[in-house]
Design an enzyme around this catalytic site. Structure first.
Site, short mmCIF file in Angstrom:
data_model
loop_
_atom_site.label_atom_id
_atom_site.label_comp_id
_atom_site.label_asym_id
_atom_site.label_seq_id
_atom_site.Cartn_x
_atom_site.Cartn_y
_atom_site.Cartn_z
N GLY A 254 -15.31 -14.51 7.17
CA GLY A 254 -16.76 -14.46 7.35
C GLY A 254 -17.39 -15.61 6.58
N ALA A 255 -16.96 -15.76 5.34
CA ALA A 255 -17.51 -16.80 4.47
C ALA A 255 -16.56 -17.00 3.29
CB ALA A 255 -18.88 -16.39 3.97
N ASN A 258 -17.09 -20.67 -2.37
CA ASN A 258 -16.96 -21.87 -3.18
C ASN A 258 -18.20 -22.05 -4.07
OD1 ASN A 258 -14.71 -22.65 -1.37
ND2 ASN A 258 -16.39 -22.92 0.07
N HIS A 288 -23.21 -11.22 -0.69
CA HIS A 288 -21.81 -11.06 -1.12
C HIS A 288 -21.29 -12.35 -1.75
CE1 HIS A 288 -17.54 -9.57 -0.26
NE2 HIS A 288 -17.34 -10.85 -0.48
N GLU A 289 -21.52 -13.47 -1.07
CA GLU A 289 -21.02 -14.75 -1.60
C GLU A 289 -21.77 -15.13 -2.88
OE1 GLU A 289 -18.31 -15.57 -0.23
OE2 GLU A 289 -18.63 -14.16 1.41
ZN LIG Z 1 -15.69 -12.05 -0.87
#
Ligand SMILES: [Zn+2]
Length: 818
Positions: A254-255, A258, A288-289
């Site tokens: 999904g992602a 970084n 989430h990221e």
């Molecule tokens: Zn994650």
């Protein structure tokens, strides 16, 4: 290519300490390869170690000015000997661009022929980009210089500056693990903003630019709100400078978190209408990221066995923060319907594992455990932990953990200690039961003369004493009810609740991790009362109970189907509707139940519901998609494509046109010519993927043979097209034409690991599995393949999980005589 073992990692971490990485990448040397120079400064306490590098050509390596024999490179490792206390290693190599989403991925946009790059170093792909000591606990600051075509944008972990035409320098970073070093380069469309002193950026392919411009406000708003909330919760400022969110092509996950430059799959830009549920999912992915910037990036696990902790924490925080700080307050509904369901299935498979596994597996094997347990179960367990510890103790521990290990590495034991220091008691027992023991308890409600008796049973294979804190709800025939808080920390407890309630629902607020079973009286009232329950989270708890009981052959799927039809006629949450329709399509129709007459009945319910949904609403879109996927009536679908009798408010846009085209192709109502005509209307990369799926879905021998060749023998096919070919291939209504491919799957799928590497291999093996053949003989073949040690672990795991699903389907048909 051998995968790094924990022993090797420990030995190397004891031997070397990386001071800095200076990378120089030249992206102007052609379409196939790029030039990569890595200058690594490190101290050493041992005489020898090894370097990770996976070049096309290793040109030159010098250690402290002395040449290292490059022919010593074997399986991506180069031995280094004669180390000094302080060392400088310079590695010059030619590297190949990748097309499988790992390494430095290069993708050409079909819309305009422009090339786009992004670096995906996770999990062990960094050596495909630069030479390094590739393990999470050898962190170092990075300075990256890039030569790129003059009209390109360059983004990375550090702020990028164009110092001369086509020459870029990225600001020196904080100490980073190799697995989250990234670079995004190409003629990207970039939108910039700022919040609270943090420079913000969004990027995507130019052909998606107008859509990103439209979506930028929503994305930036969520980002700003989440930054404020994380700063408040953690008391620790975001430390990585600028914050870019790049939507990149053909991304597998999904992602990816970084630091300073998160990469997302670019379907999340939304070029067509989507539901509120999908917007909510995107917002949650953004959050989430962001959570990972602290948990994962500022503090990183020492070894991959604690990868769950990154993901469980980010998953828990994403649901919490998107619900409390953004307009996307439905995320716990999605958690219950989609995420927990994913995890509950994983926790009952042969491949189940503890949330926290022992540090014995190598890097690649750790990735196989990266499933619904690592995300959803871990998050649910953390949610339990918060109610067990209280939010103050939870956050105090997390804050101390972040500050205490900033820019370093830590383990679960470190985090447990931080919570203990913050006042948590008896945490070891709790962690043993919840984190180190796999499986989930069954919680049942039983009516007594004066109330309700709740019982807890652990699975026989994994005995444990898990304390559950949750609420139990009693509801009358109108869906009105009351909830009582319970601590279930024994085999059974009595609760004061009206024993005459129409429905009794344990864990009505979805606070714990368990298989909930309803009593007979509640089941009998379900079809009538379930649609009247006002809390969608409670409806999700009931649905997870019903779905799980069906999957375990405890509840007749025909009864569940009746409840489902009653619910779909009234359900007003697009998240609920979307997940239930999807479960029914993928597991019930042609699975637990014969495809007909049930597919037609479902299509009828949805067709009847459609005019009763508000024009232009998410619900309208969700019902329309379900109806398109199940109807056998090609006439109205063709009409919609031609603009005839389209329901008011429904946008027949690019993605919906493709959904209709897919159904028509599957029904055999259109052929290659019509698919080609649709592609001529939508000459984008997305269009090509959709067209691949549609072609594979046609019920003809020629179409299946062409798709099969892509799946098992085309090493060049791009990852999204590969997945689309797999998705289009099998269908319960097409078993006659696909029957010869069952044996071919078992004979040929193992060979795909010679065509491709990494993530795509197991993903495609799972998607291409012949699960539509409900037959014990197929289960037996799958079991044999899963046990064949000569086959790659990723494929065996995918086949084992698919076999579990099929085994359940076979069992349900046997038990209920279907
Ligand atoms: Zn994650």
């Amino acid at each position: 290519m051998p995968s790094l073992s924990p022993d090797e990692a420990r030995t190397r971490a004891a031997a070397v300490d990386v001071t800095s990485y200076d990378l120089d990448l030249d992206l102007t040397t052609g379409e196939r390869t790029f030039a990569s120079i890595s200058r690594i400064r490190f101290t050493a306490t041992a005489d020898a170690t090894f370097l990770d590098v996976q070049p096309e050509t290793l040109i030159e390596v010098t250690l402290n000015g002395r040449a290292v024999d490059v022919t010593g490179l074997e399986d991506g490792r180069l031995a280094l000997t004669g180390l000094a206390d302080e060392n400088e290693l310079i590695v010059t190599a030619t590297m190949a661009y990748s097309h499988d989403g790992e390494g430095l991925h290069r993708s050409v946009d079909a819309a305009d022929g422009q090339a786009y790059l992004y670096a995906m170093s996770f999990l062990d792909a960094a050596p495909r980009i630069f030479a390094c000591f590739d393990q999470p606990d050898l962190k170092a600051p990075y300075r990256i210089r890039v030569t790129a075509p003059q009209d390109w944008e360059v983004l990375g972990n550090g702020a990028a500056t164009q110092v001369a035409p086509g020459r870029w320098e990225l600001a020196e970073t904080r100490p980073l693990s190799t697995y989250f070093v990234t670079l995004v380069a190409g003629p990207y469309h970039v939108v910039r903003s700022e919040h609270d002193g943090i420079a913000l950026g969004l990027a995507c392919r130019r052909s998606l630019g107008e859509h990103l411009d439209r979506e930028a406000d929503d994305l930036f708003t969520v980002t700003r709100q989440a930054f404020d909330e994380f700063h408040r919760l953690f008391g620790y400022r975001y430390p990585f400078g600028e914050y870019h969110q790049a939507f990149v092509p053909e991304f597998n996950a999904g992602a990816m978190e970084n630091p300073g430059c998160v990469t997302f799959r670019d379907e999340m830009v939304f070029r067509s209408a989507v539901t509120e549920g999908e917007r909510s999912t995107r917002a949650r992915t953004v959050v989430h990221e962001m959570a990972h910037q602290w948990f994962g990036d500022t503090v990183t696990m020492r070894w991959w066995n604690d990868l769950w902790l990154n993901e469980s924490f980010a998953e828990y925080m994403a649901h919490r923060v998107s619900t409390t700080a953004t307009r996307y307050t439905d995320n716990w509904i999605d958690f219950a319907f989609a995420r927990k369901w994913w995890g509950m299935k994983a926790d009952q498979r042969a491949s189940t594992h503890p949330v926290a596994s022992d540090p014995v597996k190598d890097a690649r094997a750790a990735l196989d455990d990266f499933d619904g347990i690592s995300y959803a179960k871990g998050a649910a367990v953390l949610k339990q932990l918060v109610s067990y510890l209280g939010d103050d103790v939870f956050l105090t521990g997390v804050r101390a953990h972040i500050t205490g290990h900033e820019f370093g590495n830590a383990t679960l034991a470190d985090l447990l200690r931080a919570w203990a220091d913050a006042g948590a008691v008896d945490l070891d027992r709790w962690a043993q039961a919840w984190l180190r023991t796999p499986g989930l308890d069954t919680v049942r409600a039983e009516r007594t003369a004066t109330g309700v008796r709740l019982s807890r049973t652990a699975p026989e294979a994994f005995p444990a004493q898990r304390p559950h804190r949750f609420s139990v709800g009693g509801y009358d025939e109108n869906g009105a009810g009351q909830r009582v808080e319970v601590l279930l920390d024994a085999d059974a407890v009595e609760v004061e609740l009206d024993p005459g309630a129409a429905l009794v629902i344990p864990d009505a607020g979805d606070d714990t991790w368990a298989k909930v079973r309803l009593d007979e009286q509640s089941l009998a009232n379900l079809a009538a009362v379930l649609p009247k329950l006002t809390d969608p989270v409670t409806r999700a708890v009931v649905w997870n109970s019903v779905r799980d009981a069906v999957e375990n052959a405890e509840l007749d799927p025909r009864l569940a189907f009746d409840v489902l039809c009653a619910a779909l006629a009234r359900e007003d949450s697009d998240i609920a509707l979307g997940s239930l329709a999807s479960w029914t399509r993928t597991r019930v129709l042609g699975g637990f139940l014969p495809a007909e007459p049930y597919t037609s009945r479902l299509a009828e319910v949805l067709t009847e519901r459609l005019p009763r949904t508000p024009a232009g609403s998410s619900l309208q879109l969700a019902v329309t998609r379900g109806m398109i996927a199940t109807t056998a009536d090609a006439g109205p679908l063709r009409g919609w494509l031609e603009g005839r009798a389209v329901p008011e408010g429904l946008a027949v846009d690019a993605d919906l046109r493709w959904l209709i085209t897919l159904r028509l192709a599957r029904l055999g109502a259109i052929g290659d010519d019509e698919i080609d005509a649709e592609l001529a209307r939508d000459k984008s990369s997305e269009g090509i993927v959709h067209a691949t799926r549609c072609r594979a879905a046609q019920p003809t021998a020629a179409a299946k043979e062409r798709a099969w060749a892509q799946i098992v023998s085309d090493g060049e096919v791009a990852n999204y097209q590969l997945y689309a070919a797999c998705e289009g291939f099998w269908h319960p209504a097409q078993t006659e034409v696909t029957a010869p491919y069952v044996d071919r799957y078992f004979a040929e799928i193992a060979g795909t690991e010679k065509l491709r590497s990494g993530w795509v291999v197991s993903a495609a093996a799972g998607l291409a599995f012949p699960g539509v053949f409900v037959d014990q003989a197929v289960v037996a073949k799958a079991d044999a393949l899963a046990a064949d040690q000569t086959v790659g672990a990723g494929i065996r795991r995918a086949v084992s999980d698919a076999a579990d699903d099929l085994r359940r389907t076979v069992a349900v048909r046997q038990v209920f005589g279907l």
